[in-house]
Write a protein that holds these residues in place. Sequence first.
Motif, PDB file in Angstrom:
ATOM      1  N   ALA A 146      -6.624  -0.782   1.177  1.00  0.00           N
ATOM      2  CA  ALA A 146      -7.070  -1.135  -0.180  1.00  0.00           C
ATOM      3  C   ALA A 146      -8.297   0.172  -0.469  1.00  0.00           C
ATOM      4  CB  ALA A 146      -8.356  -2.436   0.588  1.00  0.00           C
ATOM      5  N   VAL A 147      -8.333   0.597  -1.270  1.00  0.00           N
ATOM      6  CA  VAL A 147      -9.845   1.725  -2.141  1.00  0.00           C
ATOM      7  C   VAL A 147     -10.830   1.338  -3.076  1.00  0.00           C
ATOM      8  CG1 VAL A 147      -9.563   4.304  -2.644  1.00  0.00           C
ATOM      9  CG2 VAL A 147      -7.459   3.368  -0.926  1.00  0.00           C
ATOM     10  N   TYR A 148     -11.375   2.475  -2.914  1.00  0.00           N
ATOM     11  CA  TYR A 148     -12.388   1.776  -3.952  1.00  0.00           C
ATOM     12  C   TYR A 148     -12.953   3.428  -4.630  1.00  0.00           C
ATOM     13  CZ  TYR A 148     -15.851   0.892  -7.161  1.00  0.00           C
ATOM     14  OH  TYR A 148     -16.929   0.816  -8.332  1.00  0.00           O
ATOM     15  N   GLY A 149     -12.286   3.772  -6.195  1.00  0.00           N
ATOM     16  CA  GLY A 149     -12.634   5.224  -6.403  1.00  0.00           C
ATOM     17  C   GLY A 149     -11.623   5.327  -8.022  1.00  0.00           C
ATOM     18  N   PRO A 150     -11.787   5.989  -8.611  1.00  0.00           N
ATOM     19  CA  PRO A 150     -11.074   6.437 -10.306  1.00  0.00           C
ATOM     20  C   PRO A 150      -9.561   7.210  -9.682  1.00  0.00           C
ATOM     21  CG  PRO A 150     -12.573   8.608  -9.167  1.00  0.00           C
ATOM     22  CD  PRO A 150     -12.496   7.374  -8.170  1.00  0.00           C
ATOM     23  N   ILE A 151      -9.182   6.566 -10.353  1.00  0.00           N
ATOM     24  CA  ILE A 151      -7.046   6.767 -10.547  1.00  0.00           C
ATOM     25  C   ILE A 151      -6.634   7.038 -11.231  1.00  0.00           C
ATOM     26  CG2 ILE A 151      -6.790   4.382  -9.730  1.00  0.00           C
ATOM     27  CD1 ILE A 151      -5.884   3.232 -12.040  1.00  0.00           C
ATOM     28  N   ASP A 152      -8.351   8.059 -11.870  1.00  0.00           N
ATOM     29  CA  ASP A 152      -7.305   9.206 -14.035  1.00  0.00           C
ATOM     30  C   ASP A 152      -8.277   9.628 -14.048  1.00  0.00           C
ATOM     31  OD1 ASP A 152      -8.937   6.882 -14.772  1.00  0.00           O
ATOM     32  OD2 ASP A 152      -7.302   6.008 -15.914  1.00  0.00           O
ATOM     33  N   SER A 210       6.640  10.850  -4.335  1.00  0.00           N
ATOM     34  CA  SER A 210       5.497  11.248  -3.910  1.00  0.00           C
ATOM     35  C   SER A 210       5.809  10.010  -2.792  1.00  0.00           C
ATOM     36  CB  SER A 210       3.580  11.483  -4.255  1.00  0.00           C
ATOM     37  OG  SER A 210       3.367  11.361  -3.147  1.00  0.00           O
ATOM     38  N   ASP A 211       4.618  10.357  -1.078  1.00  0.00           N
ATOM     39  CA  ASP A 211       4.840   9.727  -0.156  1.00  0.00           C
ATOM     40  C   ASP A 211       4.024   8.526  -1.199  1.00  0.00           C
ATOM     41  OD1 ASP A 211       3.363  11.292   0.654  1.00  0.00           O
ATOM     42  OD2 ASP A 211       3.265  11.260   2.330  1.00  0.00           O
ATOM     43  N   THR A 212       2.982   9.011  -1.418  1.00  0.00           N
ATOM     44  CA  THR A 212       2.243   7.299  -1.058  1.00  0.00           C
ATOM     45  C   THR A 212       2.168   6.826  -2.606  1.00  0.00           C
ATOM     46  OG1 THR A 212       0.612   9.376  -2.802  1.00  0.00           O
ATOM     47  CG2 THR A 212       0.569   9.192  -0.278  1.00  0.00           C
ATOM     48  N   ALA A 213       1.807   5.810  -3.324  1.00  0.00           N
ATOM     49  CA  ALA A 213       1.877   5.302  -4.682  1.00  0.00           C
ATOM     50  C   ALA A 213       1.022   4.406  -4.870  1.00  0.00           C
ATOM     51  CB  ALA A 213       2.745   4.662  -4.651  1.00  0.00           C
ATOM     52  N   ILE A 214       0.059   3.828  -6.238  1.00  0.00           N
ATOM     53  CA  ILE A 214      -0.979   3.402  -6.330  1.00  0.00           C
ATOM     54  C   ILE A 214      -0.745   1.649  -6.799  1.00  0.00           C
ATOM     55  CG2 ILE A 214      -3.395   3.454  -7.990  1.00  0.00           C
ATOM     56  CD1 ILE A 214      -3.489   6.076  -6.824  1.00  0.00           C
ATOM     57  N   ILE A 215      -0.959   0.630  -6.265  1.00  0.00           N
ATOM     58  CA  ILE A 215      -0.987  -0.093  -7.153  1.00  0.00           C
ATOM     59  C   ILE A 215      -2.679  -0.528  -7.828  1.00  0.00           C
ATOM     60  CG2 ILE A 215      -0.198  -3.262  -6.738  1.00  0.00           C
ATOM     61  CD1 ILE A 215       1.233  -1.480  -4.834  1.00  0.00           C
ATOM     62  N   SER A 216      -2.511  -0.579  -9.163  1.00  0.00           N
ATOM     63  CA  SER A 216      -3.582  -1.053  -9.893  1.00  0.00           C
ATOM     64  C   SER A 216      -3.526  -2.234  -9.812  1.00  0.00           C
ATOM     65  CB  SER A 216      -4.602   0.138 -10.438  1.00  0.00           C
ATOM     66  OG  SER A 216      -2.881   0.626 -11.665  1.00  0.00           O
ATOM     67  N   GLY A 217      -5.020  -2.384 -11.251  1.00  0.00           N
ATOM     68  CA  GLY A 217      -4.723  -4.206 -11.441  1.00  0.00           C
ATOM     69  C   GLY A 217      -6.817  -4.653 -11.368  1.00  0.00           C
ATOM     70  N   ASP A 218      -6.425  -5.637 -11.927  1.00  0.00           N
ATOM     71  CA  ASP A 218      -7.724  -6.458 -11.666  1.00  0.00           C
ATOM     72  C   ASP A 218      -8.479  -6.907 -10.974  1.00  0.00           C
ATOM     73  OD1 ASP A 218      -8.083  -5.980 -14.968  1.00  0.00           O
ATOM     74  OD2 ASP A 218      -6.948  -8.263 -15.505  1.00  0.00           O
ATOM     75  N   PHE A 219      -8.121  -5.628  -9.733  1.00  0.00           N
ATOM     76  CA  PHE A 219      -8.502  -6.718  -8.817  1.00  0.00           C
ATOM     77  C   PHE A 219      -9.887  -6.470  -7.482  1.00  0.00           C
ATOM     78  CE2 PHE A 219      -3.959  -4.092  -7.943  1.00  0.00           C
ATOM     79  CZ  PHE A 219      -3.480  -4.656  -6.745  1.00  0.00           C
ATOM     80  N   THR A 220      -9.965  -7.397  -7.324  1.00  0.00           N
ATOM     81  CA  THR A 220     -11.715  -7.584  -7.165  1.00  0.00           C
ATOM     82  C   THR A 220     -12.229  -6.581  -5.023  1.00  0.00           C
ATOM     83  OG1 THR A 220     -10.828  -9.692  -5.284  1.00  0.00           O
ATOM     84  CG2 THR A 220     -12.040  -9.381  -7.787  1.00  0.00           C
ATOM     85  N   ALA A 221     -12.450  -6.517  -4.409  1.00  0.00           N
ATOM     86  CA  ALA A 221     -12.458  -6.140  -3.266  1.00  0.00           C
ATOM     87  C   ALA A 221     -11.809  -7.103  -2.053  1.00  0.00           C
ATOM     88  CB  ALA A 221     -13.667  -5.746  -2.989  1.00  0.00           C
ATOM     89  N   GLU A 222     -11.883  -8.595  -2.544  1.00  0.00           N
ATOM     90  CA  GLU A 222     -10.819  -9.240  -1.587  1.00  0.00           C
ATOM     91  C   GLU A 222      -9.617  -9.378  -2.325  1.00  0.00           C
ATOM     92  OE1 GLU A 222     -11.594 -13.636  -0.451  1.00  0.00           O
ATOM     93  OE2 GLU A 222     -13.108 -13.064  -1.619  1.00  0.00           O
ATOM     94  N   THR A 223      -8.757  -9.431  -3.323  1.00  0.00           N
ATOM     95  CA  THR A 223      -8.093  -9.481  -3.086  1.00  0.00           C
ATOM     96  C   THR A 223      -6.654  -7.938  -3.421  1.00  0.00           C
ATOM     97  OG1 THR A 223      -8.333  -8.576  -5.750  1.00  0.00           O
ATOM     98  CG2 THR A 223      -8.191 -10.937  -5.080  1.00  0.00           C
ATOM     99  N   ALA A 224      -7.222  -6.800  -3.432  1.00  0.00           N
ATOM    100  CA  ALA A 224      -7.575  -5.667  -2.955  1.00  0.00           C
ATOM    101  C   ALA A 224      -7.071  -5.477  -1.720  1.00  0.00           C
ATOM    102  CB  ALA A 224      -8.413  -4.830  -3.389  1.00  0.00           C
ATOM    103  N   LYS A 225      -7.510  -5.921  -1.020  1.00  0.00           N
ATOM    104  CA  LYS A 225      -7.732  -5.886   0.979  1.00  0.00           C
ATOM    105  C   LYS A 225      -6.392  -7.418   0.686  1.00  0.00           C
ATOM    106  CE  LYS A 225     -10.144  -7.716   4.855  1.00  0.00           C
ATOM    107  NZ  LYS A 225     -11.840  -7.455   5.832  1.00  0.00           N
ATOM    108  N   ASN A 226      -6.762  -8.106   0.707  1.00  0.00           N
ATOM    109  CA  ASN A 226      -5.882  -9.558   0.868  1.00  0.00           C
ATOM    110  C   ASN A 226      -4.095  -8.345   0.932  1.00  0.00           C
ATOM    111  OD1 ASN A 226      -7.210 -10.980   1.929  1.00  0.00           O
ATOM    112  ND2 ASN A 226      -7.668 -12.538   0.017  1.00  0.00           N
ATOM    113  N   LEU A 227      -3.636  -8.205  -0.935  1.00  0.00           N
ATOM    114  CA  LEU A 227      -3.108  -7.309  -0.719  1.00  0.00           C
ATOM    115  C   LEU A 227      -1.897  -6.639  -0.013  1.00  0.00           C
ATOM    116  CD1 LEU A 227      -0.329  -7.141  -2.527  1.00  0.00           C
ATOM    117  CD2 LEU A 227      -1.413  -5.887  -4.523  1.00  0.00           C
ATOM    118  N   ALA A 228      -2.941  -4.767   0.064  1.00  0.00           N
ATOM    119  CA  ALA A 228      -3.264  -4.096   1.386  1.00  0.00           C
ATOM    120  C   ALA A 228      -2.366  -5.089   2.822  1.00  0.00           C
ATOM    121  CB  ALA A 228      -4.101  -3.021   1.275  1.00  0.00           C
TER     122      ALA A 228
END
Length: 435
Positions: A146-152, A210-228
């Motif tokens: 889970a990461v917090y930062g700009p994606i675009d 690429s060997d990296t991919a981003i899953i973005s959406g209406d995540f909170t810190a907790e939901t992003a952590k849970n998905l990761a």
Amino acid sequence: MAKSISKLVIAVLLIVLLGYIALNGLSLTSVGMPYEIYSVFDRENGIRLGFDLSGGSVIVYEAQDANPDDEQMSTVVDIMYKRLDNLGFTEATVSKQGDKRVLVEIPTITNPDEAIKVLGATAELKFVDSEGNTVLTGKNVKEAQAVYGPIDESGVSQHYVQLTLNADAQAAFFDATTRMSQKEEGQNFIAIMLDEEIYSQPRVQEPINSDTAIISGDFTAETAKNLATTIKEGQLPFKLLDIERRSAGPVLGEDALKTSILAAIIGILLVMLFMIIIYRLPGLVAAISLAAYVVLVLLVMVATKANLSLPGIAGIILSIGMAVDANVIIFERIKDELKNGKTTGAAMRAGFNRALTAVIDANITTAIAAVVLFIFGTGTIKGFALTLGIGIVVSMFTAIILTRFLLKAIFDMNLRNPALYGLSKSKKKEEEANA
């Protein structure tokens, strides 16, 4: 003198205020955004109690495989424990039962159905496109965080999940994202599935080579952590079926926490009384510092949502002993300096300077042991290490900084008679006679 009295009064009032906040919580509003400081007794947001004190949920899983080997069962235990640990349930226990069963005990959560959801799904993790094709499995994901930062280019920060794929998956993922990015809205997705249920369904906006991919959406810190966590720990060697789920009461009984807290309070009060009798004014300062220590430990545990079991309480009490021991070393050094004929001010400065190295060394060695236990321990051992570590850090602050601040404030109030700092009159007369 007035300034010193003010410092002392402000320090005591601040300790009382923090104690009130720890016990009752506090709601604040800053720049239009509510911020809550939770009470230690808040069941959801305060200190989490271990299974031995609060009870919780018991779940028994059975492997849907005819003959699972020991290595596969150990993998299941490790993955389930990591899931719970990453979600903050460090006091949870996971253990094998027989040849193909796993017992899971999750503290605090008394609804077994809710515990099943917290633990997550128990089948193979799959990435499936809108056409029903399996693009990747959990084996293809090296890392998920889970990461917090700009994606675009807009520069707006948000919560998202970043995946790192292994070399074998990159080509397949590029092909799948190329196809899905050309689909119309509503069909341009790759679903993340567990137990044949959709856990998340991110849209594909462009091909990913690429060997990296981003899953973005209406995540909170907790939901992003849970998905990761779910993606990272979602790969089990076979499907599991929960064959038993039930709630359980506290292992040690309903009164275990109350009696433990009562014993701790009595012990702290006796220590305070002892310090005051033996060291007088410094003993009173130690009592105030000890009260500040208890309050700060509670606030830190609430902020970190630490798990508290009876071993955890033992860790706190042990760190209380470390805090008192630090004060004893400092005050004995001050008495030694007074016996050597130094003035009270000089004795205080020399006492703190001489005791500092011993205090730091003692706390650092214990902190190292706490870190090792936290890294390699599990369950209640980890809880003990966490509370011990928190206690050591706070005790060093109260013993070295707060105690010194309060003693200086008292000294500046013209309370400088050596007898007030633990030097008995008989010893003082004996030293004067020898001189």
